[in-house]
Design an enzyme around this catalytic site. Sequence first.
Site, mmCIF file in Angstrom:
data_model
loop_
_atom_site.group_PDB
_atom_site.id
_atom_site.type_symbol
_atom_site.label_atom_id
_atom_site.label_comp_id
_atom_site.label_asym_id
_atom_site.label_seq_id
_atom_site.Cartn_x
_atom_site.Cartn_y
_atom_site.Cartn_z
ATOM 1 C CE LYS A 184 82.639 -81.197 -80.150
ATOM 2 N NZ LYS A 184 81.995 -80.883 -79.264
ATOM 3 C CG HIS A 315 75.953 -83.256 -74.101
ATOM 4 N ND1 HIS A 315 76.420 -83.891 -72.940
ATOM 5 C CD2 HIS A 315 76.696 -83.046 -75.077
ATOM 6 C CE1 HIS A 315 77.792 -83.939 -73.279
ATOM 7 N NE2 HIS A 315 77.991 -83.502 -74.235
#
Length: 386
Positions: A184, A315
């Site tokens: 991230k 996803h």
Amino acid sequence: MTTTEPVTTATSDRIARVRLSLVRLPLHAPISDAKVLTGRQKPLTEVALLFAEISTESGHEGLGFSYSKRAGGPALYAHAAEIAPELIGEDPNDIDRLWRKLAWAGASVGRSGLATQAIAAVDIALWDLKARRARLPLAKLLGAHRDSVSCYNTSGGFLSTPVEEMLDNTQRCLERGIGGVKIKVGNPDTTADIRRVEAVREHLGDHVPLMVDANQQWDHATAQRIGRSLERFDLTWIEEPLDAYDTEGHAALAAKLDTPVATGEMLTSFSEHESLVHAGACDFVQPDAPRVGGITPFLRIAALADRHHLSMAPHFAMEIHLHLAATYPRTTWVEHFEWLEPLFNERLELREGRMIVPNRPGLGLSLSDQCRSWTTEETTVRHRPA
């Protein structure tokens, strides 16, 4: 001499029961990405899941699920409970027709978002049932292009994870047989993003695929500036650099960066993906079957992406997306998240950077006792109201 096969009459089946349950899966520790650091959301502590278990008069069964990572789980359950009676007595083979029937049953609240995410659990269960009845893995029922899919891990690289721990996580991923790592970014301190990516790239070396995910937290100028700075790390993609619904912005950014752009996970309908693809807004499209309404609309999105020569990386929900990724004819990845593993009795196999399509019928899943213990609400529909 020629022989002919005896002619037999095809038989149809009918849906006899739909069991719905709301399950709250606790995470081991609160999770933070860029949306938390920018103050838009609170740390994630649990995942709410809507499960649908469908049974037919002939004794066939199917299992499907949808989910919400923050608000929305009880609403998914409530909407599904309202529309589920429409399935009783229907032929489970007619999946597209039943999807449309359920969409019309809840048309007052729209054809995307929560309304279709509630349908997704049922739709996935119907596809699972169909594949189980055929005694085929779902990927084989749909028509597979491969028996394994390249996989990357995300769960070890959240912004709430210190750098040293993140490096340890990446090493464990590689040792488990995972092929790539996503971390991230999107920290308000952009120099911290660069340091994290640099540390992971140095740890992995030049040849292990590395992706980054900004979770929609950059503006246009920041995305272009940071995107350029990250190009020296040879990333496989930059994910969600802008607001998920900023189609024009993603298209402009994708045209300026050498690094591929990935997005699409937050979209909740075929039409939203259609706009994304037609705009040239991504190099990797990232549909999420539970979010777009199930496997039925996912297959339409996949066909659209194929026509536009896009790569695909579905996803989350690897338990579903492994099968769907295996059917995609172009470059595809599946996202490894171990979060949902306690819900099922089975585990997916990892080998040499790839996730192996199981040879069990359907999705190849059954609910664990632990999953049952986390159930907070459930209902069973056996007949339609008079």
